[in-house]
Design an enzyme around this catalytic site. Structure first.
Site, short mmCIF file in Angstrom:
data_model
loop_
_atom_site.label_atom_id
_atom_site.label_comp_id
_atom_site.label_asym_id
_atom_site.label_seq_id
_atom_site.Cartn_x
_atom_site.Cartn_y
_atom_site.Cartn_z
CB CYS A 13 -1.01 -0.09 1.24
SG CYS A 13 -0.32 -0.02 2.70
CB SER A 57 -1.32 5.99 13.57
OG SER A 57 -2.50 5.48 12.78
CE LYS A 80 -3.77 -3.80 8.34
NZ LYS A 80 -2.77 -3.66 7.00
CE1 TYR A 102 3.78 4.57 14.44
CE2 TYR A 102 1.91 3.88 15.36
CZ TYR A 102 2.58 4.00 14.24
OH TYR A 102 2.26 3.32 13.19
CE LYS A 128 -2.19 -1.64 11.55
NZ LYS A 128 -1.31 -1.57 10.39
#
Length: 326
Positions: free
Chosen positions: A118, A275, A195, A314, A249
């Protein structure tokens, strides 16, 4: 009289705590571009697109923090993309170069390569796009060959682990067969087994510049409304196809799924604190609505308690520092 608080006295709390969290449980996602300067991602304060020249500094920081490793995502300008995502499997692609750089400089650092198309396709989808009677669709079987090529190029570059995330049926088998045929029997597969087509991916697509140019990914990613049977089926298929590690996820919205999988598969289980989860916590903290350190560590403990052996986050560097300061 029962008094649970007796075991919550300061000197007893550490002794009876069952859930541990250490820097070694944390994996840092890195966005890597060819050149230029480091750029902060607007929707993810504190997260950057790193040029290749910046990677030694980041790798050194990850090692010093005691992290479990890093996972690499490539960032290409739109003009360098094409319908087949050739940048994903180019021998001199940005991720392949990043792997060689990091492993050459820090052989003791675990380097995982995200295996998807992607970030490299001009349409932003995770596979080969075709036109059908009902509009566009992603050709599952045509995509498998490209994912296998991508994993092979990453293994040749020295990746310790390849992590297919495209959610194509049969991708783990195709990659395992390709790796084994070329002599990479030692390279494990971390499968994004479960996912979901989630609203929490928006900031990532900003960071990786990989948003779909049309449609969405609901045709191949999982429906958040589906029952546990769907998650178990996806995980079982990847398990049977040869995945060495399984991942859920996003993370926090699917703690029930994470917990259910942990009790059913005799393989390490990972979770990706994505994110959108990062952006929510960071935004609230910047506004003074949350204590960032306490809130982040609480979420990470929750993921460990639900069964995650490894957590992609993150917050990895900050969390590692907080844990050492505790």
């Amino acid at each position: 009289m029962e008094r649970p608080r007796r075991l919550r006295a300061p000197l007893l709390r550490p002794l009876v705590a069952e859930v541990d969290l250490a820097p070694r449980h944390l994996i840092l996602p890195l966005f890597v571009k060819e050149e230029g300067e480091r750029e902060e991602v607007p929707s993810m304060p504190g997260v950057y697109r790193h040029p290749l020249k910046d990677l030694p500094r980041v790798g050194e920081a990850a090692l010093a923090a005691g992290l479990g490793g890093v996972i690499l995502f490539g960032v290409l300008p739109q003009e360098a993309k094409d319908p087949w995502g050739k940048g994903a499997y180019a021998e001199e692609g940005v991720v392949q170069r990043a792997i060689r750089l990091l492993k050459g400089e820090f052989p003791e650092l675990l380097v995982i390569a995200d295996t998807c198309l992607c970030e490299y396709t001009d349409h932003g989808h995770c596979g080969v796009v075709r036109e059908g009677p009902l509009g566009f669709y992603v050709d599952n079987d045509a995509t498998l060959e490209l994912l296998a090529k991508t994993a092979l190029s990453q293994a040749r570059a020295g990746a310790d682990v390849v992590a297919p995330s495209a959610m194509m049926d049969g991708q783990v088998r195709a990659i395992r067969e390709a790796l084994d045929k070329e002599g990479f029997t030692h390279v494990p597969i971390l499968s994004y087994a479960v996912k979901y087509a989630s609203a929490f991916y928006g900031p990532f697509r900003d960071a990786a510049q990989s948003a779909p140019q049309f449609g969405d990914r609901a045709g191949y990613q999982m429906d958040p409304r589906a029952g546990l049977w769907d998650a178990l089926r996806e995980a079982r298929l990847d398990d049977l196809e040869g995945a060495d590690l399984l991942m859920v996820k996003p993370a926090l919205p699917y703690l029930d799924v994470l917990y259910a999988l942990k009790g059913r598969f005799a393989k390490p289980l990972f979770a990706y604190q994505v994110s959108g989860e990062y952006a929510m916590l960071k935004a609230a903290a910047l506004r003074g609505w949350l204590d960032e350190r306490k809130a982040v560590l609480e979420t990470l403990y929750a993921l460990r308690r639900a069964g995650a052996q490894g957590i992609l986050t993150y917050f990895a560097l900050e969390a590692a520092r907080w844990l050492k300061e505790a």
